[in-house]
Design an enzyme around this catalytic site. Sequence first.
Site, mmCIF file in Angstrom:
data_model
loop_
_atom_site.group_PDB
_atom_site.id
_atom_site.type_symbol
_atom_site.label_atom_id
_atom_site.label_comp_id
_atom_site.label_asym_id
_atom_site.label_seq_id
_atom_site.Cartn_x
_atom_site.Cartn_y
_atom_site.Cartn_z
ATOM 1 N N LYS A 5 49.205 -71.992 28.666
ATOM 2 C CA LYS A 5 47.998 -71.870 29.626
ATOM 3 C C LYS A 5 48.423 -73.041 31.772
ATOM 4 O O LYS A 5 48.152 -72.788 32.341
ATOM 5 C CB LYS A 5 47.102 -71.193 28.749
ATOM 6 C CG LYS A 5 45.651 -71.273 30.227
ATOM 7 C CD LYS A 5 45.972 -70.003 30.983
ATOM 8 C CE LYS A 5 44.526 -69.595 31.441
ATOM 9 N NZ LYS A 5 44.336 -70.919 33.051
ATOM 10 N N GLU B 24 50.702 -70.423 38.752
ATOM 11 C CA GLU B 24 49.539 -69.573 39.872
ATOM 12 C C GLU B 24 49.156 -70.500 41.236
ATOM 13 O O GLU B 24 49.303 -70.400 42.384
ATOM 14 C CB GLU B 24 48.142 -70.128 39.348
ATOM 15 C CG GLU B 24 46.786 -69.071 39.936
ATOM 16 C CD GLU B 24 46.112 -69.005 38.712
ATOM 17 O OE1 GLU B 24 44.609 -69.573 39.436
ATOM 18 O OE2 GLU B 24 46.091 -68.835 37.988
#
Length: 303
Positions: free
Chosen positions: A165, A172
């Site tokens: 993550k 991102e």
Amino acid sequence: MQLGMVGLGRMGGNMAERLRAAGHEVVGYANDGSGDVASLDELVKTLTAPRTIWLMVPAGEATNSTVTALADLLEAGDLVVDGGNSKFTDDAVHAELLDTLGVRYVDCGVSGGVWGRTEGYGLMAGGDAADIERLLPVFDALRPEGPREEGFVHAGPVGAGHYAKMVHNGVEYGLMQAYAEGYELLSAGGPVDNVGAVMKAWSRGTVVRSWLLDLMVRALEADPHLDQITGYAEDSGEGRWTVDEAIVHAVPAPVISAALFARFASRQVDSPAMKAVAALRAQFGGHATHKAGEAANEPPTGG
């Protein structure tokens, strides 16, 4: 399944509702009193052993203190899932603490934001295979519809979920920065007279289409020139951790690093570093400077 959800904010609350809609029994606890029970102790007493408790609380001290408190309440065979954005190095500490009591531990990176309740969440889990298998009904309820491997992964042992993550969030950062720079260039005074329409036209068929682009289009439809917000961008930690790991492993990560530094720059009303550059240009080349409060652009003259 029956499980306890600790933390009922934007993520935890929506996840609890998605799980309930899938037929699971969720007992929620939040320290603001908005849950089904008033304390962690009551939560543990309400759940049937062996218990499953999912944490969606802020990374750092909030998660550490919650895990420590649960360690005094849970029994052997119970299972704790940290679904927040904890740093992956914290997972080994939490797992070791709980393991001495026979309590199992899984870390799970969760992506999906405020849209996850309806669209599903991307899940990256770390832990023992038996613990992952035990949680599959929960993972299947939370992930998007479609093949399991397109919305869920058992990334590896404890810590692997949060590591995956972390890198996801670093990527991102880079993607958002690229769209942002494209937006600014389109808006900078060239021949394009409808920036939002151009970016919307990228939504289908182009190689840059993505959900983030769809969200950019949505933002521009609501506020075509982004006049309602300032260009101040926070970072929540994972981008820094990603860059740290890139340094540890000598992995070049110029895009992610630049995206993180761009957020730092966004918080400066007047950059001390660029003041120093302006002062140096004046010293060595006699280049013009602008007094504080002026907003003029000097044509480039070298140096």
